[in-house]
Scaffold this motif. Structure first.
Motif, PDB file in Angstrom:
ATOM      1  N   LYS A 174       0.824  -1.281  -0.114  1.00  8.22           N
ATOM      2  CA  LYS A 174      -0.047   0.119  -0.162  1.00  8.22           C
ATOM      3  C   LYS A 174       0.869   1.431  -0.020  1.00  8.22           C
ATOM      4  N   GLN A 226      -5.461   1.427  -6.558  1.00  4.09           N
ATOM      5  CA  GLN A 226      -5.380  -0.050  -6.423  1.00  4.09           C
ATOM      6  C   GLN A 226      -5.876  -0.350  -7.765  1.00  4.09           C
ATOM      7  N   SER A 283      -6.534  -5.361  -3.553  1.00  2.16           N
ATOM      8  CA  SER A 283      -7.101  -5.075  -1.960  1.00  2.16           C
ATOM      9  C   SER A 283      -6.832  -5.876  -1.125  1.00  2.16           C
TER      10      SER A 283
END
Length: 196
Positions: A24, A34, A49
């Motif tokens: 991330k 994403q 995710s």
């Protein structure tokens, strides 16, 4: 049916390190959503995710495929420091003058530990120079004249440069700089490894 690659943490990943949080942080560092990362990596948005939420532990091969989107090696991914709080932006009054004599050399990022280059804002008053002796040291250097004129001598070659003109050479070659004009010469230069 071929077996899928096992989910393996590389040996340099410390216990408690979080692959999802690292992914991330790297994704955000590169300014990607994403969805954009998933498209680049050829995986689903849900996959990215789930990895970022640590709900799925990717195999080394899968993680490598995702990291190729940046591009970044596994070693870089697991050793990248995210807690770097070094200053990024500098105002003119935060750049100390490292020059000698009449030539001004304002050093960008002077307080950064482990700096790998020097970036200088230089002002050569009319008629000033780096001295009669030719300079020589390790590394490379380059610069672009912003205003005025700068005579650059490298070995047996010399040229007078004006606004927008530049130079780049091995610093091992003997060199010197001189302002032959009647006004200040302003120059932005860099050298690596840093000499100041």
């Amino acid at each position: 049916m071929a077996e899928s690659e096992p989910a393996v943490k590389p040996p340099d990943l410390k216990d408690g390190d979080d692959v999802g949080s690292r992914l991330k942080a790297v994704r955000r560092m590169h300014g990607l959503s994403q969805r954009e990362l998933a498209k680049r990596a050829g995986v689903t948005n849900a996959t990215i995710s789930l990895i970022e939420q640590n709900r799925v532990s990717p195999s080394v091969g899968s993680l490598r495929k995702v990291l190729d989107s940046f591009p970044m090696s596994l070693a870089e991914f697991f050793t990248l420091q995210f807690d770097d709080s070094s200053q990024i932006f500098f105002r003119a009054d935060e750049m100390p003058d490292m020059g000698t004599g009449s030539v001004e050399h304002r050093l960008l990022g002077s307080g950064i530990q482990g700096r790998e280059m020097s970036i200088l804002y230089e002002v050569y008053p009319a008629g000033s120079d780096t001295g009669p002796e030719m300079l020589s040291h390790t590394g490379e250097e380059g610069g672009i004249v912003v205003s005025g004129q700068l005579e650059v001598t490298v070995g047996a070659e010399a040229a007078v440069l004006g606004p927008g003109d530049g130079y780049y050479f091995s610093s091992r070659r003997p060199h010197r700089f001189r302002n032959p004009g009647d006004c200040d010469c302003i120059l932005v230069s860099a050298n690596s490894p840093p000499s100041v």
